[in-house]
Write an enzyme that holds these catalytic residues in place. Structure first.
Site, mmCIF file in Angstrom:
data_model
loop_
_atom_site.group_PDB
_atom_site.id
_atom_site.type_symbol
_atom_site.label_atom_id
_atom_site.label_comp_id
_atom_site.label_asym_id
_atom_site.label_seq_id
_atom_site.Cartn_x
_atom_site.Cartn_y
_atom_site.Cartn_z
ATOM 1 C CG ASP A 85 -1.967 1.073 1.211
ATOM 2 O OD1 ASP A 85 -1.888 1.956 0.338
ATOM 3 O OD2 ASP A 85 -2.853 1.059 2.089
ATOM 4 C CG HIS A 86 4.531 1.700 -1.208
ATOM 5 N ND1 HIS A 86 5.835 2.139 -1.244
ATOM 6 C CD2 HIS A 86 4.484 0.749 -0.241
ATOM 7 C CE1 HIS A 86 6.540 1.486 -0.342
ATOM 8 N NE2 HIS A 86 5.746 0.634 0.276
ATOM 9 N N GLY B 7 4.330 2.544 9.157
ATOM 10 C CA GLY B 7 4.512 3.312 7.931
ATOM 11 C C GLY B 7 5.936 3.725 7.614
ATOM 12 C CD GLU B 8 7.036 1.795 4.572
ATOM 13 O OE1 GLU B 8 6.164 2.270 3.801
ATOM 14 O OE2 GLU B 8 7.013 0.619 4.979
ATOM 15 C CG ASN C 212 4.543 4.937 0.930
ATOM 16 O OD1 ASN C 212 4.636 5.046 -0.284
ATOM 17 N ND2 ASN C 212 5.091 3.942 1.598
ATOM 18 C CB SER D 181 11.123 -3.654 12.495
ATOM 19 O OG SER D 181 10.758 -2.455 13.166
ATOM 20 N N GLY D 182 11.176 -4.675 15.808
ATOM 21 C CA GLY D 182 11.957 -4.575 17.033
ATOM 22 C C GLY D 182 11.089 -4.791 18.253
ATOM 23 C CB THR E 294 10.153 -7.671 5.735
ATOM 24 O OG1 THR E 294 10.825 -6.724 6.569
ATOM 25 C CG2 THR E 294 8.771 -7.143 5.360
ATOM 26 C CE LYS F 152 16.988 -9.062 11.961
ATOM 27 N NZ LYS F 152 17.193 -7.653 12.414
#
Length: 323
Positions: A37-38, A106-107, A110, A173-174, A191, A194
């Site tokens: 979703d970008h 999010g990033e 975007n 991610s953490g 993604t 780990k």
């Protein structure tokens, strides 16, 4: 057993092609499908960024079996969480219960388009937690009024609700995001293979919940062609999410990856047509405890060939290895 999924990558194909790819994935026998979703592609070479939710509606009508999921939607800036709830409920109805709502913090790439700056990660996680609470409240039915630290909702209600609300996944991610996902999510999304992420997710309440990973691959009968394509379109992938979440523009990713070589990419992404290489790339996810892995075939023009090869060669090899 590991289920194998297919990724509709909105950054590398137009909307009609994406729907056709979803149909092809269903016909090829993939177990599920996810969609990015970008608003921007990662790199200019990818060349696309259509509206994922329109594609999902079309894909829900064009397919009949394959489950669908956002991988992932950010409900904190570009979309208000009340609108995300409405969209997700609608896709769940259109797909007749085949939809899962994958969410993440999010990033900048975007979310910057609506202005207002890019909050630090701690604030983004606060916003995500509040957004999930709003979405779940709306899924429960009735009118919702909410005045929180980050969002206001005034007497909102979803008038078209599915019998079963879409399960909610949260990308991690953490440690901080694992804690959030553990107590708020129905499934976890990552993604990277780990095991520590899943262990942290379990410690915070995620034990027994599904876990979904994602892996870029690049099929081509000519391995050199596959490596070049992967380098051209996916060399950003190795930067890691602490970097990927912060850069604001495809040109930023171009600059950040200018010294990444084809050999670097080939070392981290399986390229070519050797199914054993793809099996070995999936193995770390299986060993870490992921029950589902969505493959991303790199290159919008290479999907039809990949789907055909997957049906005949790749999926049987993966199911023999992880079935």
């Amino acid at each position: 057993m590991v289920q194998i999924g297919y990724t509709m990558m909105t950054e590398q194909a137009g909307p009609r092609d994406l729907v056709n790819h979803a149909v092809g994935a269903e016909e090829a026998g993939f177990d599920f499908s996810v969609i990015s979703d970008h608003y921007f592609p990662w790199l200019r070479a990818q060349g696309h960024a259509s509206y994922a939710w329109s594609v999902l509606g079309a894909a829900a009508q064009a397919t009949s079996r394959i489950p669908l999921m956002t991988y992932v939607t950010c409900p904190i800036l570009r979309y208000h969480p009340a609108i995300v709830a409405q969209k997700a409920a609608t896709v769940q109805l259109l797909s007749e219960g085949r939809f899962r709502l994958g969410l993440g913090a999010g990033e900048n790439l975007n979310e910057h388009v609506v202005g207002g700056g890019w909050p630090p990660v701690d604030v983004r996680h606060e916003m995500l937690e509040e957004a999930v609470e709003i979405i779940r409240a709306l899924f429960e039915g009735g009118h919702v009024t909410h005045h929180g630290q980050h969002y206001d909702v005034e007497s909102a209600r979803l008038w078209d609700l599915p019998e079963q609300a879409p399960p909610i996944g949260i990308a991690v991610s953490g440690e901080q995001s694992c804690k959030l996902a553990g107590h708020l999510a129905d499934l976890v999304i990552a993604t990277e293979p780990k095991a520590g992420l899943l262990e942290s997710f379990d410690r915070h309440g995620g034990s027994g919940k599904p876990r979904v990973g994602q892996l870029p691959v690049c099929y081509d009968p000519d391995r050199a062609t596959a490596v070049k394509r992967a380098h051209s379109q996916f060399r950003w992938f190795g930067l890691g999410w602490k970097v990927n979440a912060e850069l604001p523009h495809p040109d930023s990713f171009e600059a950040a990856t200018q010294f990444v070589t084809e050999d670097d990419v080939a070392a981290s992404i399986p390229c070519g047509d050797d199914p054993d290489a793809f099996v070995e790339a999936v193995r770390p996810y299986a060993e870490a405890g992921f029950g589902e892995v969505a493959l991303v075939q790199i290159g919008g023009d290479a999907q039809r060939e990949f789907l055909s090869w997957s049906e005949k060669t790749l999926l049987p090899a993966l199911r023999e290895a992880f079935g």
